[in-house]
Design an enzyme around this catalytic site. Structure first.
Site, PDB file in Angstrom:
ATOM      1  N   GLU A   6      -8.621  -7.070   4.125  1.00 10.75           N
ATOM      2  CA  GLU A   6      -7.840  -8.381   3.281  1.00 10.75           C
ATOM      3  C   GLU A   6      -7.533  -9.158   4.452  1.00 10.75           C
ATOM      4  OE1 GLU A   6      -5.573  -5.878   0.411  1.00 10.75           O
ATOM      5  OE2 GLU A   6      -7.479  -5.106  -0.058  1.00 10.75           O
ATOM      6  N   TYR A  36       0.977  -1.140   0.059  1.00 11.95           N
ATOM      7  CA  TYR A  36       0.034  -0.049   0.057  1.00 11.95           C
ATOM      8  C   TYR A  36       0.944   1.290   0.208  1.00 11.95           C
ATOM      9  CZ  TYR A  36      -4.575  -2.254   0.232  1.00 11.95           C
ATOM     10  OH  TYR A  36      -5.454  -3.042  -0.139  1.00 11.95           O
TER      11      TYR A  36
HETATM   12  C1  HEM Z   1      -6.487   2.416  -1.537  1.00 13.78           C
HETATM   13  C2  HEM Z   1      -5.860   1.867  -2.472  1.00 13.78           C
HETATM   14  C3  HEM Z   1      -6.202   0.810  -3.638  1.00 13.78           C
HETATM   15  C4  HEM Z   1      -7.307   1.029  -4.229  1.00 13.78           C
HETATM   16  C5  HEM Z   1      -8.395   2.264  -4.209  1.00 13.78           C
HETATM   17  C6  HEM Z   1      -7.383   0.139  -5.382  1.00 13.78           C
HETATM   18  C7  HEM Z   1      -8.600  -0.253  -6.229  1.00 13.78           C
HETATM   19  C8  HEM Z   1      -8.708  -1.234  -6.872  1.00 13.78           C
HETATM   20  C9  HEM Z   1      -9.485  -1.289  -8.055  1.00 13.78           C
HETATM   21  C10 HEM Z   1     -10.806  -0.756  -8.180  1.00 13.78           C
HETATM   22  C11 HEM Z   1      -9.522  -2.615  -8.553  1.00 13.78           C
HETATM   23  C12 HEM Z   1     -10.534  -3.349  -9.609  1.00 13.78           C
HETATM   24  C13 HEM Z   1     -11.164  -4.252  -8.823  1.00 13.78           C
HETATM   25  C14 HEM Z   1     -12.566  -5.004  -9.552  1.00 13.78           C
HETATM   26  O1  HEM Z   1     -12.095  -5.394 -10.700  1.00 13.78           O
HETATM   27  O2  HEM Z   1     -13.388  -5.409  -8.979  1.00 13.78           O
HETATM   28  C15 HEM Z   1      -8.061  -3.060  -8.109  1.00 13.78           C
HETATM   29  C16 HEM Z   1      -7.660  -4.474  -8.639  1.00 13.78           C
HETATM   30  C17 HEM Z   1      -6.321  -4.742  -8.259  1.00 13.78           C
HETATM   31  N1  HEM Z   1      -5.402  -3.836  -7.331  1.00 13.78           N
HETATM   32 FE1  HEM Z   1      -5.946  -2.408  -6.258  1.00 13.78          FE
HETATM   33  N2  HEM Z   1      -6.622  -0.842  -5.217  1.00 13.78           N
HETATM   34  C18 HEM Z   1      -5.516  -0.271  -4.235  1.00 13.78           C
HETATM   35  C19 HEM Z   1      -4.458  -0.706  -3.690  1.00 13.78           C
HETATM   36  C20 HEM Z   1      -3.592  -1.744  -4.375  1.00 13.78           C
HETATM   37  C21 HEM Z   1      -2.363  -2.091  -4.021  1.00 13.78           C
HETATM   38  C22 HEM Z   1      -1.401  -1.684  -2.616  1.00 13.78           C
HETATM   39  C23 HEM Z   1      -2.032  -3.362  -4.762  1.00 13.78           C
HETATM   40  C24 HEM Z   1      -0.694  -3.940  -4.884  1.00 13.78           C
HETATM   41  C25 HEM Z   1       0.176  -3.626  -5.651  1.00 13.78           C
HETATM   42  C26 HEM Z   1      -3.199  -3.532  -5.655  1.00 13.78           C
HETATM   43  C27 HEM Z   1      -3.148  -4.438  -6.551  1.00 13.78           C
HETATM   44  C28 HEM Z   1      -4.419  -4.631  -7.556  1.00 13.78           C
HETATM   45  C29 HEM Z   1      -4.327  -5.588  -8.466  1.00 13.78           C
HETATM   46  C30 HEM Z   1      -3.156  -6.614  -8.839  1.00 13.78           C
HETATM   47  C31 HEM Z   1      -5.663  -5.658  -8.964  1.00 13.78           C
HETATM   48  C32 HEM Z   1      -6.094  -6.409 -10.126  1.00 13.78           C
HETATM   49  C33 HEM Z   1      -5.606  -6.061 -11.442  1.00 13.78           C
HETATM   50  C34 HEM Z   1      -6.083  -6.574 -12.665  1.00 13.78           C
HETATM   51  O3  HEM Z   1      -7.134  -7.403 -12.629  1.00 13.78           O
HETATM   52  O4  HEM Z   1      -5.696  -6.134 -13.584  1.00 13.78           O
HETATM   53  N3  HEM Z   1      -3.951  -2.446  -5.380  1.00 13.78           N
HETATM   54  N4  HEM Z   1      -7.640  -2.150  -7.243  1.00 13.78           N
END
Ligand code: HEM
Ligand SMILES: Cc1cc2nc3c(=O)[nH]c(=O)nc-3n(C[C@H](O)[C@H](O)[C@H](O)COP(=O)(O)OP(=O)(O)OC[C@H]3O[C@@H](n4cnc5c(N)ncnc54)[C@H](O)[C@@H]3O)c2cc1C
Length: 398
Positions: free
Chosen positions: A137, A95
Site C-alpha cells: 500500500e 492493522y
Molecule cells: C491482513 C489484514 C487484512 C485483510 C486480510 C483484509 C482483507 C480485505 C478484503 C478481502 C477486502 C475486500 C477486497 C475487495 O473487495 O476486493 C477488504 C476490503 C476492505 N478493507 Fe481490508 N483487510 C485487512 C486489513 C484491513 C485494515 C487494517 C483495514 C483498516 C481499518 C481494512 C479496511 C478495509 C476496508 C475499508 C475495505 C473496503 C470495505 C467495503 O467495501 O465495504 N482492512 N479487506
C-alpha cells in the site's frame, strides 16, 4: 519469515475456520465496530448489512490459512485488496486494530481450540500478512504521489458537468479545484470519492470506474442510482455543478493492456459499461488495429446510457462491432439501431463473431450476469488468462 511450526498450527485451524464460516468475520466486524466506532466512517456499512464484506474477508482469511506455505498463490488477491485499501486511505496503524479484533474473535468463538500456541501462531501469521499489505500500500501511495498530476490522500475536485445519461445513470466530470493536472490511469481503473456531508450519517468512501480514457485534465465517472443506496442517491440528488468533492487517486487491478493486434471483446450489463467505456475510448484513440466487439445488455432504451455516443463511434470506426440486448424493449426502441436482440444476453448468438484467436474478454455487470458470461466463455475453452472482470462491490470469485 514464518517458521514451519507456525505454518503447521495455522494450517491445522483450517477445519475450524471452515466450520465457523462467515460467522467468524461477522463476529469480528460486530466487535470491531463496537470498540472502534470511528471505523464506521471508513467501511461501507451497506456491505456489512448485505454480508458481502464479511464474506470477502472470510474468503481471504481462509485462502491465507490454506496457502500460508505457498504465498505466490495469493499474490493476485493481495494486489486487488491493497488497491482497494488505498481507495479507503487505510493506514499502517489500523492493522493493529484489525489484528487485535481478529485474535479476540478466534478466542471468543473457539475458546477450547484457541490455545496460547494457536493464538501466537495466528498473531505471527497476521503480522506477516499485515506487513505485506502495508508495504504494497505504501508503494501504491508513493506511486500515486510521484506521478505527473498525482497526489496522496484526498484532493478537492469541482463538478464541472453533471449529465443524465439514462433514466438511472448520471455522469459527472470532475476537475481539480487547484487547476493542476490530474494523474493518468489505466482504462478499467476506478476513482475513489470520500463523501462527507451533514446529510450523511457517516463519511462514505465509494469507488467509481473512470469511464473515459485518461486525458491529464479531468476525470469522468457515471453513477447509477441504487434504490436505497446512500452515496448514489446523494450524488444524484445533492451534488450539483460547481460543488466540491474530495477525491482519492485512481486505483484498481482491473485494467486493459493489449497490443494493437489483439482482438478485444468488451461485455457489460447496465452500469457495468463504465470501465468498458474507458477501454473502448483508449483503443479508438490509439487506432487499435484488431477487431473490437462491444456487447451490452440493459433493460430498454430508457435505461440505455451513452447510446448515441456508441452509435457515433460505431459509424466512425470500421473495426468496432456492437451488439446490444434489451430485456424488455419499449415500442419506441428501434431494433437494429438501438438494440439487436431481445431478452437476456446470450453469447451463443454472437459466438462466431467473438471467438477469435488470442482475443481478450473484459466484463462487468451484476454478479449473476458475470457468472453467466464467465460460464459461456469458459465452456468454449477460453482460459482464465484471457478473461478479466470487475466486481462493483466486495470481490467475489466467479
Ligand atoms: C491482513 C489484514 C487484512 C485483510 C486480510 C483484509 C482483507 C480485505 C478484503 C478481502 C477486502 C475486500 C477486497 C475487495 O473487495 O476486493 C477488504 C476490503 C476492505 N478493507 Fe481490508 N483487510 C485487512 C486489513 C484491513 C485494515 C487494517 C483495514 C483498516 C481499518 C481494512 C479496511 C478495509 C476496508 C475499508 C475495505 C473496503 C470495505 C467495503 O467495501 O465495504 N482492512 N479487506
Ligand atoms: C471497483 C468498483 C467500481 C465501481 N464502479 C461503479 C460505477 O462506475 N458506477 C456505479 O454506479 N457504481 C460503481 N460501483 C459501485 C459503487 O461503488 C457503489 O457501491 C454504488 O454506487 C452503490 O453505493 P450506494 O452508497 O448508493 O449504495 P449502498 O448504500 O452502498 O448500498 C448498496 C446496495 O445495498 C443495498 N442495501 C443497503 N442496506 C441493505 C440491507 N440492510 N439489506 C439489503 N440490502 C441493503 C442498498 O439498497 C443498495 O442497493 C463500483 C464499485 C466498485 C467496487
Amino acid at each position: 519469515m514464518l517458521d514451519s511450526r507456525t505454518i503447521d498450527i495455522v494450517k491445522s485451524t483450517v477445519p475450524l475456520l471452515e466450520s465457523a464460516n462467515t460467522a467468524l468475520t461477522e463476529h469480528f466486524y460486530r466487535r470491531m465496530f463496537r470498540d472502534n466506532p470511528e471505523l464506521k466512517d471508513v467501511f461501507n456499512l451497506s456491505h456489512q448489512k448485505t454480508g458481502r464484506q464479511p464474506a470477502a474477508l472470510f474468503s481471504a482469511v481462509l485462502a491465507y490459512a490454506k496457502n500460508i506455505d505457498n504465498p505466490a498463490v495469493l499474490s493476485a488477491a493481495v494486489e486487488r485488496i491493497a488497491h482497494k485499501h488505498t481507495g479507503f486511505a487505510i493506514q499502517p496503524e489500523q492493522y493493529a486494530i484489525v489484528g487485535h479484533h481478529l485474535l479476540e474473535t478466534i478466542k471468543e468463538l473457539a475458546p477450547d481450540a484457541a490455545t496460547p500456541e494457536v493464538i501466537d501462531a495466528w498473531a505471527q501469521a497476521y503480522g506477516a500478512l499485515a506487513e505485506i499489505f502495508i508495504g504494497r500500500e505504501e508503494q501504491i501511495y508513493q506511486g500515486n504521489e510521484s506521478k505527473t498530476g498525482g497526489w496522496r490522500g484526498t484532493r478537492a475536485f469541482v463538478v464541472k458537468e453533471k449529465q443524465m445519461e439514462s433514466e438511472q445513470i448520471t455522469s459527472f466530470l470532475l476537475a481539480p479545484a487547484d487547476g493542476g493536472a490530474v494523474a493518468d490511469y489505466l482504462p478499467g481503473q476506478y476513482l475513489n470519492l470520500h463523501l462527507d456531508s451533514a446529510s450523511l450519517e457517516h463519511k462514505e468512501y465509494r469507488q467509481y470506474s473512470l469511464c473515459q480514457a485518461a486525458n491529464g485534465r479531468e476525470y469522468r465517472i457515471a453513477i447509477k442510482r441504487e434504490p436505497g443506496g446512500v452515496a448514489s442517491n446523494f450524488m444524484h440528488d445533492r451534488v450539483q455543478v460547481g460543488d466540491t468533492l474530495q477525491v482519492l487517486p485512481p486505483a484498481g487491478d482491473f485494467f486493459m493492456e493489449v497490443s494493437t493486434n489483439t482482438p478485444v471483446v468488451l461485455i457489460s450489463g447496465g452500469v457495468g459499461q463504465t470501465p468498458m467505456r474507458a477501454m473502448l475510448d483508449q483503443l479508438l484513440k490509439q487506432g487499435h488495429q484488431a477487431n473490437i466487439h462491444w456487447l451490452h445488455a440493459c433493460e430498454n432504451g430508457a435505461q440505455h446510457a451513452f447510446n448515441n455516443d456508441m452509435q457515433q463511434r460505431r459509424q466512425a470506426h470500421a473495426n468496432l462491432n456492437s451488439h446490444v440486448w434489451y430485456r424488455t424493449p419499449a415500442e419506441t426502441d428501434q431494433p437494429a439501431e438501438d438494440y439487436h436482440a431481445e431478452g437476456l444476453m446470450d453469447l451463443n448468438q454472437v459466438k462466431d463473431a467473438i471467438i477469435q484467436h488470442g482475443a481478450h474478454y473484459y466484463f462487468c455487470g451484476p454478479l449473476p450476469f458475470m457468472a453467466m458470461v464467465k460460464e459461456q466463455l469458459s465452456a468454449w475453452g477460453i482460459g482464465d488468462d484471457r478473461l478479466h472482470y470487475e466486481v462493483f462491490g466486495p470481490h467475489q470469485t466467479l
